[in-house]
Motif scaffolding. Structure first.
Motif, PDB file in Angstrom:
ATOM      1  N   TYR A 179       0.838  -1.404   0.199  1.00  0.00           N
ATOM      2  CA  TYR A 179      -0.287  -0.480   0.137  1.00  0.00           C
ATOM      3  C   TYR A 179       0.940   1.715  -0.115  1.00  0.00           C
ATOM      4  O   TYR A 179       0.689   2.069  -0.736  1.00  0.00           O
ATOM      5  CB  TYR A 179      -0.850   0.468   1.102  1.00  0.00           C
ATOM      6  CG  TYR A 179      -2.451  -1.165   1.741  1.00  0.00           C
ATOM      7  CD1 TYR A 179      -2.669  -1.547   0.398  1.00  0.00           C
ATOM      8  CD2 TYR A 179      -1.987  -2.362   2.040  1.00  0.00           C
ATOM      9  CE1 TYR A 179      -3.558  -2.482   0.767  1.00  0.00           C
ATOM     10  CE2 TYR A 179      -2.737  -2.858   2.614  1.00  0.00           C
ATOM     11  CZ  TYR A 179      -3.716  -3.698   1.444  1.00  0.00           C
ATOM     12  OH  TYR A 179      -4.013  -4.816   1.827  1.00  0.00           O
ATOM     13  N   CYS A 180       1.783   0.656   1.001  1.00  0.00           N
ATOM     14  CA  CYS A 180       2.615   2.267   1.337  1.00  0.00           C
ATOM     15  C   CYS A 180       3.358   3.032   0.400  1.00  0.00           C
ATOM     16  O   CYS A 180       4.778   1.886   0.619  1.00  0.00           O
ATOM     17  CB  CYS A 180       3.268   2.909   2.424  1.00  0.00           C
ATOM     18  SG  CYS A 180       3.884   4.122   2.737  1.00  0.00           S
ATOM     19  N   ASN A 181       3.702   3.528  -0.591  1.00  0.00           N
ATOM     20  CA  ASN A 181       4.750   3.928  -1.735  1.00  0.00           C
ATOM     21  C   ASN A 181       6.322   4.202  -0.854  1.00  0.00           C
ATOM     22  O   ASN A 181       7.697   4.304  -1.239  1.00  0.00           O
ATOM     23  CB  ASN A 181       4.360   5.166  -3.336  1.00  0.00           C
ATOM     24  CG  ASN A 181       3.296   4.858  -3.402  1.00  0.00           C
ATOM     25  OD1 ASN A 181       3.300   3.821  -3.890  1.00  0.00           O
ATOM     26  ND2 ASN A 181       2.729   6.078  -4.339  1.00  0.00           N
ATOM     27  N   VAL A 182       6.560   5.081   0.171  1.00  0.00           N
ATOM     28  CA  VAL A 182       7.166   5.998   1.417  1.00  0.00           C
ATOM     29  C   VAL A 182       8.271   4.422   1.620  1.00  0.00           C
ATOM     30  O   VAL A 182       9.124   3.917   1.265  1.00  0.00           O
ATOM     31  CB  VAL A 182       6.733   6.631   2.218  1.00  0.00           C
ATOM     32  CG1 VAL A 182       7.525   7.300   2.775  1.00  0.00           C
ATOM     33  CG2 VAL A 182       6.461   7.825   1.594  1.00  0.00           C
ATOM     34  N   THR A 183       7.360   3.627   2.136  1.00  0.00           N
ATOM     35  CA  THR A 183       7.460   1.748   2.623  1.00  0.00           C
ATOM     36  C   THR A 183       8.626   1.336   1.143  1.00  0.00           C
ATOM     37  O   THR A 183       9.599   0.485   1.669  1.00  0.00           O
ATOM     38  CB  THR A 183       7.245   1.525   3.837  1.00  0.00           C
ATOM     39  OG1 THR A 183       6.381   2.618   4.669  1.00  0.00           O
ATOM     40  CG2 THR A 183       7.254   0.282   4.632  1.00  0.00           C
ATOM     41  N   ASN A 184       7.937   1.610   0.145  1.00  0.00           N
ATOM     42  CA  ASN A 184       8.293   0.331  -0.649  1.00  0.00           C
ATOM     43  C   ASN A 184       9.742   1.324  -1.723  1.00  0.00           C
ATOM     44  O   ASN A 184      10.193  -0.150  -1.582  1.00  0.00           O
ATOM     45  CB  ASN A 184       7.403   0.916  -2.206  1.00  0.00           C
ATOM     46  CG  ASN A 184       6.771  -0.608  -2.133  1.00  0.00           C
ATOM     47  OD1 ASN A 184       7.195  -1.136  -1.514  1.00  0.00           O
ATOM     48  ND2 ASN A 184       4.846  -1.014  -2.986  1.00  0.00           N
TER      49      ASN A 184
END
Length: 347
Positions: free
Chosen positions: A264-269
């Motif tokens: 879900y999270c682009n930052v964590t990706n």
């Protein structure tokens, strides 16, 4: 430095704060929201230099060209160090642009790690190697054993976290779980650490350890000198991953870092991608584990917090281990539940 005065800024005074903000804007910088102490150098009433701190992190530096070479930076840094000493803090950090490194190394700051767009330095009575030596002693870490590691916030501890730890426990001879110590979460560090420790005590090859000052949270990373969010995230991830590989990996014999897959999270990706690029440079593999699901969607701490916020605590029960559920029903747990219900914060 005839005619120059060093003044403390009243950060609660919007006019004084705006004056510093406007001065920093001239250098393409900004005044971070979390600063708790700011000083300026004035000439003829006008700000000519400034610096700030947020707890023990120095930030938001700027010096006018006409004051360069006047030893202004040294004066400002000394002021901040004196302030920290007053607060009983004897160790400090600074993130800055790589082209500024000589200024701070000349003031006895030591480089911890340099990324493409940022550099991280420290100053004080101890350093990262001494901090890790202390960690090894306090937690009785066997340096001969090859290890896997996870870095977790656990805000709060969920069945998803428990699942990742179990997978790591099965895959590695020994596992170190570092709990992010920075208190920027709705569940304070003390409670997060305690829940994970209690909730994994049956896993005999798992050790739960406070992350300390060198596992940097993205909330700690300054924004003042990197405006673009993607560049800032990359710099933060490079420094955090680099420190973990260079120091934690080599010192503690960590050969593998494990993370949850992030759908879900682009930052964590993006963060996971940086780990994948940097950790192998320090002899460490990255393993991405598919997250645990409940009723067709992935379990996450943010979903648990949202259920609590909406007063649907019974729904949250299905995503958390018994240790977290029992805590939520204590007096302290109920205080945090009420805080979450009133909060607008995503943390």
């Amino acid at each position: 430095m005839f005619g120059v005065q060093v003044n403390k800024i009243n950060l609660k005074n919007s006019e004084e704060r705006l004056e510093v903000h406007n001065f920093l804007e001239e250098f393409g910088l900004k005044l971070d929201d979390d600063v708790d102490y700011t000083v300026v150098v004035r000439q003829e009433g006008k700000i000519k230099a400034t610096c700030s701190k947020a707890k023990n992190i120095f930030k938001c530096f700027a010096v006018s060209d006409d004051l360069r070479g006047e030893n202004v930076t040294s004066t400002l840094i000394s002021n901040l160090i004196d302030k920290l000493f007053e607060e009983g803090i004897y160790h400090s950090f600074i993130f800055t642009k790589p082209d500024k490194v000589k200024i701070f190394t000349s003031l006895n700051f030591k480089v911890i790690y340099e990324a493409e767009d940022a550099i991280f330095l420290e100053y004080g009575l101890y350093d990262i190697n001494k901090a890790l030596d202390k960690m090894i002693k306090e937690h009785n870490i066997d340096l001969n054993t090859s290890k896997g590691a996870l870095v977790m916030n656990c805000n709060p501890f969920t069945l998803g976290h428990r699942y990742l730890i179990e997978q790591a426990s099965n895959a590695c001879e020994e596992v170190l779980i570092f709990i992010v110590e920075e208190d920027k979460s709705l569940f304070p560090f003390k409670e997060r650490y305690s829940l994970v420790k209690e909730g994994t005590k049956d896993l005999k090859n798992v050790k739960v350890i406070p992350g300390g000052e060198y596992i940097i949270s993205s909330a700690t990373f300054p924004t003042y000198f990197i405006r673009q969010e993607d560049v800032r995230l990359k710099a933060y991830a490079e420094i955090d991953a680099g420190i973990f590989g260079k120091y934690f990996g080599s010192k503690l014999n960590i050969k593998k870092r494990l993370v949850g897959e992030e759908p879900y999270c682009n930052v964590t990706n993006a963060y996971n991608q940086t780990l994948k690029e940097i950790l192998p440079k320090w002899g460490m593999d990255l393993e991405i584990i598919k997250r645990k699901e409940y009723e067709g969607s992935f379990i996450s701490a943010s979903k648990v917090r949202n259920y609590i916020k909406e007063g649907k605590i019974e729904e949250a029960k299905n995503m958390i281990p018994e240790v977290t559920w029992n805590f939520l029903n204590t007096e302290r747990g109920k205080e945090i539940v009420e805080k979450i219900k009133k909060s607008n914060s995503p943390h």
